[in-house]
Design an enzyme around this catalytic site. Structure first.
Site, PDB file in Angstrom:
ATOM      1  N   ASN A   1      25.851  70.192  26.158  1.00 12.65           N
ATOM      2  CA  ASN A   1      24.722  69.379  26.613  1.00 12.65           C
ATOM      3  C   ASN A   1      23.871  70.090  27.659  1.00 12.65           C
ATOM      4  O   ASN A   1      23.325  69.463  28.570  1.00 12.65           O
ATOM      5  CB  ASN A   1      25.196  68.022  27.117  1.00 12.65           C
ATOM      6  CG  ASN A   1      25.751  67.168  26.004  1.00 12.65           C
ATOM      7  OD1 ASN A   1      25.163  67.081  24.932  1.00 12.65           O
ATOM      8  ND2 ASN A   1      26.904  66.558  26.228  1.00 12.65           N
TER       9      ASN A   1
ATOM     10  N   THR B   1      34.659  60.707  20.754  1.00 14.12           N
ATOM     11  CA  THR B   1      33.586  59.803  20.341  1.00 14.12           C
ATOM     12  C   THR B   1      33.576  59.689  18.822  1.00 14.12           C
ATOM     13  O   THR B   1      33.496  60.699  18.122  1.00 14.12           O
ATOM     14  CB  THR B   1      32.231  60.316  20.854  1.00 14.12           C
ATOM     15  OG1 THR B   1      32.235  60.269  22.279  1.00 14.12           O
ATOM     16  CG2 THR B   1      31.086  59.475  20.333  1.00 14.12           C
TER      17      THR B   1
ATOM     18  N   GLN C   1      37.938  55.901  29.456  1.00  7.83           N
ATOM     19  CA  GLN C   1      37.051  56.902  30.046  1.00  7.83           C
ATOM     20  C   GLN C   1      35.696  56.267  30.360  1.00  7.83           C
ATOM     21  O   GLN C   1      35.013  55.751  29.474  1.00  7.83           O
ATOM     22  CB  GLN C   1      36.856  58.097  29.116  1.00  7.83           C
ATOM     23  CG  GLN C   1      36.134  59.243  29.827  1.00  7.83           C
ATOM     24  CD  GLN C   1      35.810  60.395  28.914  1.00  7.83           C
ATOM     25  OE1 GLN C   1      35.077  60.226  27.948  1.00  7.83           O
ATOM     26  NE2 GLN C   1      36.317  61.580  29.218  1.00  7.83           N
TER      27      GLN C   1
ATOM     28  N   ASN D   1      31.124  67.850  30.716  1.00  3.58           N
ATOM     29  CA  ASN D   1      30.350  67.973  29.473  1.00  3.58           C
ATOM     30  C   ASN D   1      28.858  67.695  29.604  1.00  3.58           C
ATOM     31  O   ASN D   1      28.210  67.271  28.643  1.00  3.58           O
ATOM     32  CB  ASN D   1      30.947  67.079  28.381  1.00  3.58           C
ATOM     33  CG  ASN D   1      32.298  67.560  27.923  1.00  3.58           C
ATOM     34  OD1 ASN D   1      32.784  68.592  28.370  1.00  3.58           O
ATOM     35  ND2 ASN D   1      32.930  66.808  27.034  1.00  3.58           N
TER      36      ASN D   1
ATOM     37  N   HIS E   1      34.492  60.213  33.778  1.00  3.06           N
ATOM     38  CA  HIS E   1      33.970  61.329  32.977  1.00  3.06           C
ATOM     39  C   HIS E   1      32.957  62.094  33.836  1.00  3.06           C
ATOM     40  O   HIS E   1      31.820  61.664  34.015  1.00  3.06           O
ATOM     41  CB  HIS E   1      33.301  60.779  31.723  1.00  3.06           C
ATOM     42  CG  HIS E   1      33.051  61.803  30.652  1.00  3.06           C
ATOM     43  ND1 HIS E   1      33.130  63.163  30.878  1.00  3.06           N
ATOM     44  CD2 HIS E   1      32.701  61.658  29.340  1.00  3.06           C
ATOM     45  CE1 HIS E   1      32.851  63.812  29.745  1.00  3.06           C
ATOM     46  NE2 HIS E   1      32.593  62.918  28.816  1.00  3.06           N
TER      47      HIS E   1
ATOM     48  N   TYR F   1      27.207  65.410  31.286  1.00  7.88           N
ATOM     49  CA  TYR F   1      26.745  64.027  31.475  1.00  7.88           C
ATOM     50  C   TYR F   1      26.406  63.801  32.951  1.00  7.88           C
ATOM     51  O   TYR F   1      26.389  64.740  33.751  1.00  7.88           O
ATOM     52  CB  TYR F   1      27.780  63.057  30.921  1.00  7.88           C
ATOM     53  CG  TYR F   1      27.956  63.223  29.429  1.00  7.88           C
ATOM     54  CD1 TYR F   1      26.885  63.020  28.563  1.00  7.88           C
ATOM     55  CD2 TYR F   1      29.174  63.631  28.879  1.00  7.88           C
ATOM     56  CE1 TYR F   1      27.019  63.207  27.190  1.00  7.88           C
ATOM     57  CE2 TYR F   1      29.308  63.822  27.508  1.00  7.88           C
ATOM     58  CZ  TYR F   1      28.227  63.604  26.668  1.00  7.88           C
ATOM     59  OH  TYR F   1      28.351  63.795  25.321  1.00  7.88           O
TER      60      TYR F   1
END
Length: 373
Positions: free
Chosen positions: A242, A29, A101, A185, A182, A187
């Site tokens: 996260n 990112t 992604q 992480n 994805h 999400y």
């Protein structure tokens, strides 16, 4: 089976993707897509790195609801899809391969980024103890994520459809060679998988099978839409990124990969340890070799991709021990010619962390190469 004679620089197939080498540029990112629209500068950035066997694009939102950070690209509006075309065309002209992604951040968002200033969505109404990035007066600012609301079960098919539509936009219109789902992480998909963020009592919560249901519905929809040989998936069994947590990740992810085996995916991309951090976590032991073994035993044929702060020696060892692909993240930021630097044992440049998120060409497309060897 281990590829005992393979090297990082051998060609390899990942499903329908024929790759010139085993070195992958991991998704990074960079917050340089104002209003979620890709730019010509992004085309230059990715093209500079096209010697990678495969480029995985920065995480790209499947919907405005899926947006969690300022100035990250999307793939849901016509303007965004059209703006990706010059990026993929330029990478292909340089001999590279690139997949997109697909991203829904779930609760890792802020009301200012959501449609109508609404609350972010999540499996359960549990706020993530993490931050997101907003751009204020041209400067990236880290702020706490907003309190989410719990998704209703009837809303989930629409989110699956958004993944499917984004995958079609990527492969059939924007020119990507494939997509990566994805599911890592912390999400949205990872939030469903892990019990720390999923306290539902319906068919999408509780048991491992129920918590994996949303992931498998997304995979089924995306593979049906663009072909399984053009679809990869990213998993992170133990990363605390996260605020993601599951107290018993081994049986959860062993189950997930066994179920994924039936889909004939192009690859499975596994983050070993903490994303961008320690590879071994004392409070979260995990058997990654056992994970790959579970996938292969269930008939999984996809390329196995490993990731997390590997140096050249570790990457070479991973390939000798059975990995098919090795992803490098931050090393690609300051080393657009990373493949050649690794091939010839040259020193790697260090990236300027102050330019990682947001900005223009500085710290993005201005890193020098070593030239031909």
């Amino acid at each position: 089976m281990p590829h005992s004679t393979a090297t990082l620089f051998n060609p390899v197939n990942a499903g329908d993707l024929h790759l010139a080498n085993r070195i992958v540029m991991a998704p990074l990112t960079r917050n340089r897509a104002p209003d979620a629209v890709p730019t010509a500068l992004m085309a230059e950035y990715y093209t500079q790195r096209a010697t990678a066997g495969l480029i995985i694009s920065e995480a790209t939102a499947i919907s405005q609801q899926g947006q969690g950070y300022a100035d990250v690209p999307g793939l849901y509006a016509e303007e965004q899809v059209e703006a990706w075309k010059p990026v993929t065309k330029s990478v292909h002209a340089a001999g590279g391969k690139i997949v997109c992604q697909l991203w829904h951040v779930g609760r890792v968002s802020h009301t200012s980024l959501q449609p109508g200033g609404a609350a972010p969505v999540a499996p359960s109404a549990i706020t993530a103890k993490t931050k997101t990035v907003l751009i204020k007066d041209g400067v990236p600012v880290f702020v706490d994520t907003s309190e989410p609301r719990a998704l209703q079960a009837y809303e989930l098919p629409d989110i699956v459809h958004a993944y499917v539509a984004a995958a079609r936009n990527a492969v059939h219109t924007a020119g990507f060679d494939g997509v990566e789902i994805h599911a890592a992480n912390g999400y949205l998909i990872d939030q469903f998988l892990k019990s720390g963020s999923n306290q539902r009592r319906d068919d999408f919560g509780g048991s491992i099978e129920n918590r994996a249901r949303f992931l498998l519905e997304v995979v089924r929809g995306v593979t049906d839409a663009v072909g399984a040989g053009r679809v990869g998936i990213r998993l992170s069994p133990v990363t605390p990124a996260n605020d993601a947590f599951d107290p018993d990740p081994q049986p959860l992810f062993d189950y997930v990969v066994r179920e994924l085996a039936a889909f004939k995916l192009a690859y499975v991309h596994v983050i070993e340890g903490a994303t961008g951090g320690a590879r071994e976590l004392s409070d979260r032991p995990f058997d990654y070799t056992g994970l790959r073994r579970a996938y292969r035993a269930a008939g999984g044929q996809g390329a196995w991709m490993v990731n997390n702060s590997l140096n050249k020696a570790q990457a070479e060892q991973a390939v000798r021990e059975g990995a098919d692909l090795v992803a490098f993240g931050r090393a690609f930021i300051a080393n657009p010619d990373l493949v050649e630097r690794l091939r010839h044992g040259r020193e790697l440049a260090e990236g300027d962390r102050s330019t990682y998120y947001g900005g223009g060409a500085k710290g993005y497309t201005d890193y020098p190469t070593l030239g031909k060897h």
